[in-house]
Design a protein around this motif. Structure first.
Motif, PDB file in Angstrom:
ATOM      1  N   MET A   1       0.836  -1.186   0.000  1.00 55.26           N
ATOM      2  CA  MET A   1       0.000   0.000   0.000  1.00 55.26           C
ATOM      3  C   MET A   1       0.880   1.249   0.000  1.00 55.26           C
ATOM      4  SD  MET A   1      -3.531   0.137   2.229  1.00 55.26           S
ATOM      5  CE  MET A   1      -2.999  -0.815   3.619  1.00 55.26           C
ATOM      6  N   PRO A   2       0.446   2.295  -0.684  1.00 57.10           N
ATOM      7  CA  PRO A   2       1.203   3.549  -0.670  1.00 57.10           C
ATOM      8  C   PRO A   2       1.195   4.200   0.721  1.00 57.10           C
ATOM      9  CG  PRO A   2      -0.383   3.531  -2.480  1.00 57.10           C
ATOM     10  CD  PRO A   2      -0.681   2.347  -1.622  1.00 57.10           C
ATOM     11  N   TRP A   3       2.250   4.987   0.962  1.00 63.70           N
ATOM     12  CA  TRP A   3       2.356   5.766   2.191  1.00 63.70           C
ATOM     13  C   TRP A   3       1.913   7.197   1.918  1.00 63.70           C
ATOM     14  CZ3 TRP A   3       3.597   4.347   7.103  1.00 63.70           C
ATOM     15  CH2 TRP A   3       4.112   3.057   7.271  1.00 63.70           C
ATOM     16  N   PHE A   4       1.327   7.823   2.936  1.00 65.25           N
ATOM     17  CA  PHE A   4       0.887   9.213   2.848  1.00 65.25           C
ATOM     18  C   PHE A   4       1.351   9.952   4.085  1.00 65.25           C
ATOM     19  CE2 PHE A   4      -1.812   6.806   0.126  1.00 65.25           C
ATOM     20  CZ  PHE A   4      -1.949   7.624  -0.986  1.00 65.25           C
ATOM     21  N   VAL A   5       1.543  11.250   3.916  1.00 62.13           N
ATOM     22  CA  VAL A   5       1.950  12.081   5.041  1.00 62.13           C
ATOM     23  C   VAL A   5       1.088  13.341   5.052  1.00 62.13           C
ATOM     24  CG1 VAL A   5       3.829  13.179   3.758  1.00 62.13           C
ATOM     25  CG2 VAL A   5       3.886  13.164   6.235  1.00 62.13           C
ATOM     26  N   LYS A   6       0.567  13.630   6.228  1.00 60.99           N
ATOM     27  CA  LYS A   6      -0.172  14.873   6.454  1.00 60.99           C
ATOM     28  C   LYS A   6       0.746  15.769   7.284  1.00 60.99           C
ATOM     29  CE  LYS A   6      -3.048  15.203   9.796  1.00 60.99           C
ATOM     30  NZ  LYS A   6      -3.947  15.592  10.871  1.00 60.99           N
ATOM     31  N   ILE A   7       1.190  16.877   6.688  1.00 62.96           N
ATOM     32  CA  ILE A   7       2.000  17.867   7.390  1.00 62.96           C
ATOM     33  C   ILE A   7       1.025  18.937   7.865  1.00 62.96           C
ATOM     34  CG2 ILE A   7       3.859  19.556   7.202  1.00 62.96           C
ATOM     35  CD1 ILE A   7       4.882  16.748   6.721  1.00 62.96           C
ATOM     36  N   GLU A   8       1.047  19.216   9.163  1.00 60.79           N
ATOM     37  CA  GLU A   8       0.045  20.138   9.691  1.00 60.79           C
ATOM     38  C   GLU A   8       0.667  21.275  10.489  1.00 60.79           C
ATOM     39  OE1 GLU A   8      -2.235  17.237  11.789  1.00 60.79           O
ATOM     40  OE2 GLU A   8      -1.135  17.544  13.649  1.00 60.79           O
ATOM     41  N   GLU A   9      -0.107  22.348  10.555  1.00 60.08           N
ATOM     42  CA  GLU A   9       0.263  23.523  11.321  1.00 60.08           C
ATOM     43  C   GLU A   9      -0.944  23.905  12.170  1.00 60.08           C
ATOM     44  OE1 GLU A   9       2.286  27.742  10.277  1.00 60.08           O
ATOM     45  OE2 GLU A   9       0.610  27.136   9.012  1.00 60.08           O
ATOM     46  N   GLY A  10      -0.715  24.077  13.470  1.00 63.88           N
ATOM     47  CA  GLY A  10      -1.803  24.465  14.352  1.00 63.88           C
ATOM     48  C   GLY A  10      -2.332  25.848  14.021  1.00 63.88           C
TER      49      GLY A  10
ATOM     50  N   LYS B   1      -6.576  -0.869  12.272  1.00 62.98           N
ATOM     51  CA  LYS B   1      -7.119  -1.191  10.950  1.00 62.98           C
ATOM     52  C   LYS B   1      -6.028  -1.510   9.923  1.00 62.98           C
ATOM     53  CE  LYS B   1     -11.402   1.440  11.355  1.00 62.98           C
ATOM     54  NZ  LYS B   1     -12.159   2.603  10.846  1.00 62.98           N
ATOM     55  N   GLY B   2      -4.758  -1.489  10.349  1.00 62.86           N
ATOM     56  CA  GLY B   2      -3.670  -1.873   9.456  1.00 62.86           C
ATOM     57  C   GLY B   2      -3.028  -0.748   8.668  1.00 62.86           C
ATOM     58  N   HIS B   3      -3.281   0.509   9.026  1.00 62.52           N
ATOM     59  CA  HIS B   3      -2.718   1.640   8.287  1.00 62.52           C
ATOM     60  C   HIS B   3      -1.306   2.025   8.732  1.00 62.52           C
ATOM     61  CE1 HIS B   3      -6.331   2.538   6.004  1.00 62.52           C
ATOM     62  NE2 HIS B   3      -7.023   2.318   7.110  1.00 62.52           N
TER      63      HIS B   3
ATOM     64  N   PHE C   1       0.971   7.460   7.349  1.00 61.85           N
ATOM     65  CA  PHE C   1       0.115   6.271   7.326  1.00 61.85           C
ATOM     66  C   PHE C   1       0.059   5.665   5.931  1.00 61.85           C
ATOM     67  CE2 PHE C   1      -2.448   9.923   6.326  1.00 61.85           C
ATOM     68  CZ  PHE C   1      -3.335   9.503   5.358  1.00 61.85           C
ATOM     69  N   GLU C   2      -0.367   4.423   5.865  1.00 62.55           N
ATOM     70  CA  GLU C   2      -0.612   3.748   4.591  1.00 62.55           C
ATOM     71  C   GLU C   2      -2.101   3.828   4.248  1.00 62.55           C
ATOM     72  OE1 GLU C   2       2.633   0.194   4.085  1.00 62.55           O
ATOM     73  OE2 GLU C   2       0.761  -0.293   5.075  1.00 62.55           O
ATOM     74  N   ALA C   3      -2.385   3.938   2.958  1.00 62.34           N
ATOM     75  CA  ALA C   3      -3.765   3.901   2.465  1.00 62.34           C
ATOM     76  C   ALA C   3      -3.738   3.372   1.035  1.00 62.34           C
ATOM     77  CB  ALA C   3      -4.393   5.283   2.508  1.00 62.34           C
ATOM     78  N   ALA C   4      -4.851   2.868   0.576  1.00 63.29           N
ATOM     79  CA  ALA C   4      -4.928   2.255  -0.744  1.00 63.29           C
ATOM     80  C   ALA C   4      -4.799   3.261  -1.890  1.00 63.29           C
ATOM     81  CB  ALA C   4      -6.226   1.472  -0.881  1.00 63.29           C
TER      82      ALA C   4
ATOM     83  N   LYS D   1      -8.618   7.517  -0.595  1.00 62.76           N
ATOM     84  CA  LYS D   1      -8.764   6.902   0.729  1.00 62.76           C
ATOM     85  C   LYS D   1      -7.998   7.708   1.774  1.00 62.76           C
ATOM     86  CE  LYS D   1     -10.979   3.039  -0.412  1.00 62.76           C
ATOM     87  NZ  LYS D   1     -12.235   2.586   0.116  1.00 62.76           N
ATOM     88  N   ALA D   2      -6.806   8.173   1.417  1.00 62.94           N
ATOM     89  CA  ALA D   2      -6.001   8.972   2.348  1.00 62.94           C
ATOM     90  C   ALA D   2      -6.741  10.266   2.710  1.00 62.94           C
ATOM     91  CB  ALA D   2      -4.642   9.287   1.738  1.00 62.94           C
ATOM     92  N   GLU D   3      -7.352  10.901   1.716  1.00 67.40           N
ATOM     93  CA  GLU D   3      -8.123  12.118   1.980  1.00 67.40           C
ATOM     94  C   GLU D   3      -9.278  11.845   2.929  1.00 67.40           C
ATOM     95  OE1 GLU D   3      -8.996  13.214  -2.055  1.00 67.40           O
ATOM     96  OE2 GLU D   3      -7.170  14.425  -2.229  1.00 67.40           O
ATOM     97  N   ALA D   4      -9.947  10.711   2.758  1.00 62.83           N
ATOM     98  CA  ALA D   4     -11.054  10.348   3.646  1.00 62.83           C
ATOM     99  C   ALA D   4     -10.554  10.084   5.058  1.00 62.83           C
ATOM    100  CB  ALA D   4     -11.794   9.125   3.095  1.00 62.83           C
ATOM    101  N   ILE D   5      -9.405   9.431   5.173  1.00 61.26           N
ATOM    102  CA  ILE D   5      -8.816   9.167   6.489  1.00 61.26           C
ATOM    103  C   ILE D   5      -8.501  10.480   7.194  1.00 61.26           C
ATOM    104  CG2 ILE D   5      -6.698   8.322   7.608  1.00 61.26           C
ATOM    105  CD1 ILE D   5      -6.835   5.936   5.589  1.00 61.26           C
TER     106      ILE D   5
END
Length: 88
Positions: free
Chosen positions: A1-10, A34-36, A53-56, A60-64
């Motif tokens: 499964m591909p990996w995704f990264v959410k970079i965030e700023e408060g 859930k295996g992510h 995290f991993e997502a399909a 799917k990553a956007e929904a997560i």
């Protein structure tokens, strides 16, 4: 499964942000269950963090990410990227 990264700023004050941290931690634990393979943390300097995290798929990553309590409660601005691993 591909990996995704959410970079965030408060974008809210710390007391407001901290109200949603327990729900965010529970959310990350649920992703792990859930295996992510999720990992979440914050920068040593105040003001942001990252969720890996991993997502399909990107959809799917956007929904997560949309289900993250920090996002749902307007605590962060973020960018979402698919991360291509070069060396394992």
């Amino acid at each position: 499964m591909p990996w995704f990264v959410k970079i965030e700023e408060g974008k809210v004050d710390k007391s407001t942000f901290d109200l949603h941290v327990p729900a965010h931690k529970a959310y990350v634990r649920e992703l792990i269950a859930k295996g992510h393979k999720a990992r979440s943390g914050y920068w040593a300097q105040f003001g942001g963090g990252m969720l890996l995290f991993e997502a399909a798929s990107m959809a799917k990553a956007e929904a997560i990410v949309a289900d993250d309590p920090l996002v749902k409660n307007g605590c962060v601005n973020y960018q979402l990227y698919e991360w291509k691993i070069v060396v394992e």
